[in-house]
Design a protein around this motif. Structure first.
Motif, short mmCIF file in Angstrom:
data_model
loop_
_atom_site.label_atom_id
_atom_site.label_comp_id
_atom_site.label_asym_id
_atom_site.label_seq_id
_atom_site.Cartn_x
_atom_site.Cartn_y
_atom_site.Cartn_z
N THR A 262 43.54 39.33 12.24
CA THR A 262 43.45 40.78 12.07
C THR A 262 43.58 41.57 13.37
O THR A 262 43.85 42.77 13.34
N GLY A 263 43.36 40.93 14.52
CA GLY A 263 43.37 41.67 15.78
C GLY A 263 42.13 42.53 15.95
O GLY A 263 42.11 43.44 16.79
N ALA A 264 41.09 42.26 15.16
CA ALA A 264 39.86 43.07 15.23
C ALA A 264 39.09 42.75 16.51
O ALA A 264 39.32 41.73 17.16
N ARG A 265 38.17 43.63 16.86
CA ARG A 265 37.29 43.39 18.00
C ARG A 265 36.17 42.46 17.59
O ARG A 265 35.79 42.40 16.41
N LEU A 266 35.62 41.75 18.56
CA LEU A 266 34.60 40.74 18.28
C LEU A 266 33.43 41.31 17.49
O LEU A 266 33.04 40.75 16.45
N ARG A 267 32.84 42.42 17.96
CA ARG A 267 31.65 42.98 17.30
C ARG A 267 31.99 43.49 15.89
O ARG A 267 31.13 43.51 15.01
N GLU A 268 33.24 43.90 15.68
CA GLU A 268 33.61 44.40 14.35
C GLU A 268 33.51 43.30 13.31
O GLU A 268 33.21 43.57 12.14
N ILE A 269 33.76 42.08 13.71
CA ILE A 269 33.67 40.95 12.77
C ILE A 269 32.26 40.37 12.74
O ILE A 269 31.73 40.08 11.67
N LEU A 270 31.63 40.20 13.89
CA LEU A 270 30.28 39.64 13.91
C LEU A 270 29.27 40.56 13.24
O LEU A 270 28.27 40.10 12.68
N HIS A 271 29.49 41.87 13.28
CA HIS A 271 28.58 42.84 12.67
C HIS A 271 29.01 43.26 11.26
O HIS A 271 28.40 44.12 10.65
N LEU A 272 30.07 42.63 10.76
CA LEU A 272 30.60 42.99 9.44
C LEU A 272 29.61 42.64 8.33
O LEU A 272 29.13 41.52 8.25
N ARG A 273 29.31 43.62 7.47
CA ARG A 273 28.43 43.39 6.33
C ARG A 273 29.24 43.17 5.06
O ARG A 273 30.37 43.65 4.95
N TRP A 274 28.64 42.47 4.14
CA TRP A 274 29.36 42.16 2.90
C TRP A 274 29.77 43.43 2.15
O TRP A 274 30.84 43.48 1.54
N ASP A 275 28.93 44.46 2.20
CA ASP A 275 29.27 45.68 1.45
C ASP A 275 30.36 46.51 2.12
O ASP A 275 30.80 47.52 1.59
N GLU A 276 30.83 46.06 3.29
CA GLU A 276 31.93 46.73 3.98
C GLU A 276 33.27 46.04 3.73
O GLU A 276 34.31 46.53 4.16
N ALA A 277 33.22 44.90 3.05
CA ALA A 277 34.43 44.12 2.78
C ALA A 277 34.92 44.38 1.36
O ALA A 277 34.28 43.98 0.39
N ASP A 278 36.03 45.10 1.25
CA ASP A 278 36.64 45.37 -0.06
C ASP A 278 37.80 44.40 -0.23
O ASP A 278 38.95 44.70 0.09
N LEU A 279 37.48 43.22 -0.74
CA LEU A 279 38.48 42.15 -0.84
C LEU A 279 39.51 42.41 -1.94
O LEU A 279 40.63 41.91 -1.86
N ASP A 280 39.15 43.19 -2.94
CA ASP A 280 40.11 43.52 -4.01
C ASP A 280 41.26 44.35 -3.45
O ASP A 280 42.42 44.19 -3.86
N ARG A 281 40.94 45.23 -2.52
CA ARG A 281 41.97 46.07 -1.91
C ARG A 281 42.45 45.50 -0.57
O ARG A 281 43.35 46.05 0.05
N GLY A 282 41.82 44.45 -0.13
CA GLY A 282 42.26 43.79 1.10
C GLY A 282 41.97 44.56 2.37
O GLY A 282 42.80 44.55 3.29
N VAL A 283 40.81 45.21 2.43
CA VAL A 283 40.46 45.98 3.63
C VAL A 283 38.98 45.81 3.98
O VAL A 283 38.16 45.47 3.11
N LEU A 284 38.69 46.03 5.25
CA LEU A 284 37.30 46.12 5.71
C LEU A 284 37.10 47.59 6.08
O LEU A 284 37.85 48.15 6.88
N ARG A 285 36.09 48.21 5.51
CA ARG A 285 35.82 49.62 5.78
C ARG A 285 34.59 49.73 6.66
O ARG A 285 33.46 49.66 6.18
N LEU A 286 34.83 49.89 7.97
CA LEU A 286 33.73 49.94 8.93
C LEU A 286 33.26 51.38 9.08
O LEU A 286 34.04 52.26 9.44
N PRO A 287 31.97 51.64 8.84
CA PRO A 287 31.45 53.01 9.00
C PRO A 287 31.40 53.44 10.46
O PRO A 287 31.38 54.62 10.77
N ASP A 288 31.41 52.45 11.34
CA ASP A 288 31.33 52.77 12.77
C ASP A 288 31.97 51.64 13.57
O ASP A 288 31.83 50.47 13.23
N SER A 289 32.68 52.01 14.62
CA SER A 289 33.29 51.04 15.52
C SER A 289 33.42 51.70 16.88
O SER A 289 32.92 52.81 17.08
N LYS A 290 34.09 51.06 17.80
CA LYS A 290 34.26 51.64 19.13
C LYS A 290 34.96 52.99 19.06
O LYS A 290 34.70 53.89 19.86
N THR A 291 35.83 53.15 18.08
CA THR A 291 36.59 54.40 17.94
C THR A 291 36.17 55.18 16.70
O THR A 291 36.92 56.03 16.22
#
Length: 413
Positions: A262-291
């Motif tokens: 994915t090219g994601a940042r380390l903390r974006e994956i290590l801090h990823l919560r299950w309720d942020e992973a929309d696998l049906d649509r194939g996306v991770l929706r992060l409420p907060d990140s570096k940007t």
């Protein structure tokens, strides 16, 4: 009150005379308002006395101690103070204001706590506090913010550089930002920024891309690590006997694969919560990140990896405290990544370099910089421009392939 010609010789003779039984004042017979006084301890101090142009009582400005300041230097300082008073400039008040002003440490601290902590990431505020404590405070922290000079800043940067070249740059940029903020909020005079334009250490962008062979070797090492296990000297087990094969946590290898895919940042994956992973649509929706808020697009391979993980707690990449009341995300991947790289025979690759490799593959497949910037989550398009040279190489390969086909057609081949 006595009147004398204040000079090197007269002052030397005065200081050798008997100590007075009360503080005694001596005025210069040439420059009105210039003088020195001697206390009952024998200490001599030069001063300038003047009446403000706006009126009021006389003011006396201490210029410096006898022995520290030479007579001719004191005379020149007195002449300047008296002349400024005649122009309406009160140096005595300036000195008072200076003593009451913030120190550099206090200014930077206010900037961090009143602005950065409110508007930036907690990690950014933490980094700034570290720079203040380790670099700024020991070098220029006690200096009054209003009297700090560019020479002071450059000298401090040189001393910081002996410890850490890059952190020295970051520390000076922090000071500059604090002055910019302080100027806008009345903590220092408007336009005051002695850190602006400081000459900093050159920084070379560090980019490392994994080759196809290295990707294959790392993939094989991960399969071995999570199935057979790696020898303890290369694994991430802390207390296993030497030589024992230790299987790596499937969450560690899953995290590394997702980062690569994915090219994601380390903390974006290590801090990823299950309720942020929309696998049906194939996306991770992060409420907060570096940007800020961010959407990470998942390829099918990454979706399969996440679906294959057992849900142990709130975080997709389960850590040691998974499922407990005080659950925390996994802190890092240093040990497993080092073990995998060692087993694969790959050197000089950081976890963050996986983002570079992701970008290089995309550009190599003729994807434009805007698309790569979107996938990597770059808020500033200029950040993606670091990969422009790869785009140039891809464009050269493309034009060669296209040109070759057209040339073949034109020649009748």
């Amino acid at each position: 009150m006595a009147t004398i010609r204040i000079s090197t010789d007269s002052v030397a003779a005065l200081m050798k005379s008997a100590v007075p039984n009360k503080t005694t004042y001596y005025f210069d017979d040439d420059l009105a308002g210039f003088g020195l006084y001697r206390t009952t301890t024998g200490t001599g101090t030069y001063f300038a006395e003047f009446r403000p142009v706006a009126g009021g009582s006389k003011k006396r400005l201490k210029l410096g101690r006898v022995g520290t300041l030479k007579a001719n230097e004191a005379r020149e300082a007195a002449r300047k103070a008296i002349a400024n008073a005649a122009l309406g400039k009160d140096l005595a008040q300036n000195r008072s204001d200076e003593r009451a002003s913030l120190t550099v440490e206090e200014l930077v601290s206010k900037y961090i706590e009143e602005y950065v902590a409110e508007h930036k990431k907690a990690s950014t505020a933490g980094l700034y506090r570290m720079l203040l404590k380790k670099h700024v405070k020991p070098r220029i922290g006690s200096t009054k913010a209003v009297v700090l000079t560019r020479v002071d800043v450059q000298r401090a940067h040189s001393l910081m550089t002996r410890e850490a070249r890059i952190s020295a740059n970051r520390a000076i940029k922090l000071v500059s930002a604090a002055y910019g903020w302080g100027s806008r909020h009345g903590h220092v005079p408007e336009g005051t920024n002695p850190a602006s334009g400081a000459k900093l250490n050159e920084e070379e962008g560090r980019e490392r891309y994994l080759t196809t062979a290295e990707l294959l070797a790392i993939g094989n090492a991960m399969i071995e690590a999570e199935t057979v296990g790696l020898p303890v000297e290369a694994g991430d087990a802390k207390h296993a006997p030497v030589g024992q094969l230790v299987k790596m946590s499937p969450y560690a290898t899953a995290a590394i694969r997702i980062l690569m895919l994915t090219g994601a940042r380390l903390r974006e994956i290590l801090h990823l919560r299950w309720d942020e992973a929309d696998l049906d649509r194939g996306v991770l929706r992060l409420p907060d990140s570096k940007t800020g808020r961010k959407t990470i697009y998942l390829p099918a391979a990454a979706i399969d990896i996440i679906k294959g993980l057992t849900k142990l707690g709130a975080f997709v990449i389960a850590g040691e405290s998974a499922g407990t009341k005080n659950e925390k995300p996994r802190a890092d991947l240093k040990r497993p990544w080092a073990a995998i790289c060692k087993r694969a025979g790959v050197t000089g690759v950081r976890i963050h370099d996986l983002r570079h490799s992701f970008a290089s593959v995309g550009i190599g497949d003729q994807m434009g910089l805007p698309v790569i910037g979107t996938l990597l989550g770059h808020a500033d398009p200029s950040t993606t421009n670091r990969y422009a040279h790869l785009a140039d190489e891809a464009a050269r390969r493309a034009v060669e392939a296209i040109g070759g086909k057209i040339a073949a057609a034109l020649s009748g081949k």
